[in-house]
Design an enzyme around this catalytic site. Structure first.
Site, PDB file in Angstrom:
ATOM      1  N   GLN A 143      45.633   8.071  21.346  1.00  0.00           N
ATOM      2  CA  GLN A 143      45.863   8.956  22.489  1.00  0.00           C
ATOM      3  C   GLN A 143      46.575  10.226  22.043  1.00  0.00           C
ATOM      4  O   GLN A 143      47.678  10.162  21.513  1.00  0.00           O
ATOM      5  CB  GLN A 143      46.729   8.256  23.536  1.00  0.00           C
ATOM      6  CG  GLN A 143      46.068   7.083  24.230  1.00  0.00           C
ATOM      7  CD  GLN A 143      47.061   6.358  25.126  1.00  0.00           C
ATOM      8  OE1 GLN A 143      47.419   5.226  24.861  1.00  0.00           O
ATOM      9  NE2 GLN A 143      47.492   7.000  26.185  1.00  0.00           N
ATOM     10  N   SER A 146      50.951  13.121  24.611  1.00  0.00           N
ATOM     11  CA  SER A 146      52.316  13.645  24.704  1.00  0.00           C
ATOM     12  C   SER A 146      52.512  14.934  23.904  1.00  0.00           C
ATOM     13  O   SER A 146      51.904  15.129  22.841  1.00  0.00           O
ATOM     14  CB  SER A 146      53.319  12.599  24.216  1.00  0.00           C
ATOM     15  OG  SER A 146      53.260  11.439  25.002  1.00  0.00           O
ATOM     16  N   SER A 179      50.612   6.984  18.257  1.00  0.00           N
ATOM     17  CA  SER A 179      50.547   5.738  17.482  1.00  0.00           C
ATOM     18  C   SER A 179      49.203   5.657  16.765  1.00  0.00           C
ATOM     19  O   SER A 179      48.159   5.954  17.342  1.00  0.00           O
ATOM     20  CB  SER A 179      50.701   4.527  18.400  1.00  0.00           C
ATOM     21  OG  SER A 179      51.928   4.561  19.086  1.00  0.00           O
ATOM     22  N   GLU A 262      46.843   1.410  30.566  1.00  0.00           N
ATOM     23  CA  GLU A 262      47.986   1.221  29.668  1.00  0.00           C
ATOM     24  C   GLU A 262      49.087   0.429  30.348  1.00  0.00           C
ATOM     25  O   GLU A 262      49.696  -0.466  29.752  1.00  0.00           O
ATOM     26  CB  GLU A 262      48.503   2.588  29.220  1.00  0.00           C
ATOM     27  CG  GLU A 262      49.640   2.520  28.218  1.00  0.00           C
ATOM     28  CD  GLU A 262      50.068   3.900  27.741  1.00  0.00           C
ATOM     29  OE1 GLU A 262      50.601   3.992  26.629  1.00  0.00           O
ATOM     30  OE2 GLU A 262      49.868   4.878  28.494  1.00  0.00           O
ATOM     31  N   GLU A 383      61.502   6.220  34.926  1.00  0.00           N
ATOM     32  CA  GLU A 383      61.590   7.106  36.095  1.00  0.00           C
ATOM     33  C   GLU A 383      60.229   7.280  36.773  1.00  0.00           C
ATOM     34  O   GLU A 383      60.121   7.294  38.009  1.00  0.00           O
ATOM     35  CB  GLU A 383      62.149   8.465  35.674  1.00  0.00           C
ATOM     36  CG  GLU A 383      63.623   8.455  35.277  1.00  0.00           C
ATOM     37  CD  GLU A 383      63.873   7.859  33.909  1.00  0.00           C
ATOM     38  OE1 GLU A 383      65.042   7.532  33.602  1.00  0.00           O
ATOM     39  OE2 GLU A 383      62.900   7.707  33.128  1.00  0.00           O
TER      40      GLU A 383
END
Length: 402
Positions: A143, A146, A179, A262, A383
């Site tokens: 992925q 981020s 990862s 996920e 959060e």
């Protein structure tokens, strides 16, 4: 017309057990003090070790796929058997009783996140090219989501994709916390294609070959000592439009498909290490005091609650429902269990956690204690999960920025 009636479950389980016995030994109850005492949250491998281990797991996954046990709930066109999810769960239960290679995160990303997303959003050519190959793990995916500037706000990514007059796209940007980037063949990248519209509306997803010119992978040294995460630099990466996944500007919806899968897979995280911490308490070589007994009992209780929540998620999937809030609860419980495990281990071991005494099952816990906090961020921060529960369960309104 072929018979599509699912096999009898007892027969299915017996056949699964028989096949598993041809490729692995039954998993025996581990004796304390024997074998590896690793409780690492993130693997501490060199690049060579990661490649060797990936190839070892891939060989098993390919054998499982070819024998008809690898894509049980997928249609025949992708090499599956079209069985209900209950059969997938039944096979996993049997598989867990055999000493088969333990899948790393890359394999769940490839088979349970990326393959279904391409099946849903891909063109016919993309589905034909990628889905079966991903399910069989002929291709490994990662992925590219981020970014340092975006933090937990995926929609704030800055990696740009610009389409030229020839229809090809040029991608420039920087991804982080990826990862398995060192062993992946394909990256799923969220890119900004329109900076002039609302941030959620200006995103598009691309399938990036990790060996494409302009792709650079740099391992990130973690405080555990390993480098399971990576930075990925995309410098002038040129891709044809056939690498675009989903419509232009619809990247947010595509990304949500990946993220939902996920979170479904996150509910069982940390349970094996929690069980190992309980075994540590049993094998300390001294009686536990009242506080220690209380904390160990608390950990056992929390792990059981997490397991029950995982069963509820599985039940929803088997019933054909889309677990949303349940998956968020499972993710929160997983990070809580991992944190509580660290606290229990610190209480039980004291100074022995920070000095390698050579005693089996002690120093190894440093990798869990240092790695566990990372899962409060991975797969959607705590959060974010709280926000999902507030909106979808409690019915609270979204906070609107000025």
């Amino acid at each position: 017309m072929a018979d599509t009636t699912p096999p009898d479950m007892d027969t299915f389980v017996r056949q699964a057990r028989e096949w598993l016995a041809t490729v692995a030994r039954p998993r025996t109850e581990r004796t304390w003090g024997e074998g590896s005492d690793s409780v690492a949250v993130f693997e501490n491998w060199t690049a060579e070790q990661e490649r060797v281990e990936t190839d070892r797991i891939r060989a098993y996954e390919q054998a499982k796929f070819d024998a008809g046990w690898g894509a049980l709930n997928w249609p025949a066109e992708y090499g599956g058997r079209g069985l209900p999810m209950a059969y997938v769960l039944a096979f996993r239960r049997e598989e867990a009783t055999f000493d088969v290679p333990r899948r790393t995160e890359m394999f769940s990303v490839t088979q349970q996140l990326v393959a279904p997303t391409i099946a849903q959003w891909g063109t016919p050519k993309q589905r034909e090219r990628y889905v079966r190959a991903l399910l069989r793990t002929d291709l490994i995916a990662c992925q590219l989501f981020s970014e340092t500037e975006a933090g937990s706000d995926l929609a704030a990514v800055r990696t740009r994709a610009v389409q030229g007059e020839d229809g090809r796209w040029t991608i420039d940007g920087h991804k982080i916390w990826t990862s398995g980037a060192r062993v992946a063949d394909l990256g799923v990248a969220v890119c900004r294609t329109d900076p002039d519209v609302a941030k959620h509306a200006g995103l598009t997803v691309f399938l990036v070959p990790m060996d494409a010119p302009g792709v650079t992978v740099r391992p990130i040294r973690q405080m555990t000592g390993g480098s399971s995460f990576n930075e990925v630099y995309l410098d002038g990466v040129v891709l044809g439009d056939e690498y675009r996944l989903g419509p232009v500007g619809q990247g947010w919806k595509v990304a949500l498909t990946v993220l939902a899968a996920e979170r479904l897979d996150a509910g069982n995280l940390g349970l094996a290490n929690a069980d190992q911490a309980v075994e540590l308490a049993r094998n300390l070589g001294r009686p536990l005091d009242a506080v220690e007994r209380d904390r160990v009992a608390d950990l056992i209780t929390r792990s059981y609650v997490q397991r029950i929540t995982g069963m509820r998620v599985a039940e929803a999937i088997v019933a054909g429902q889309e677990p949303g809030p349940e998956a968020s609860v499972g993710k929160l419980l997983a990070t809580d269990t991992m944190s509580t495990t660290s606290e229990v281990v610190r209480l039980l071991l004291g100074p022995e956690l920070t000095v390698d005494s050579g005693r089996w099952g002690t120093w190894a816990w440093t990798e869990h204690v240092l790695g566990a906090p990372g899962y409060r961020i991975a797969g959607g921060t705590d959060e974010i999960q709280h926000n999902i529960l507030a909106e979808r369960v409690l019915g609270l309104p979204k906070e609107r920025s000025a």
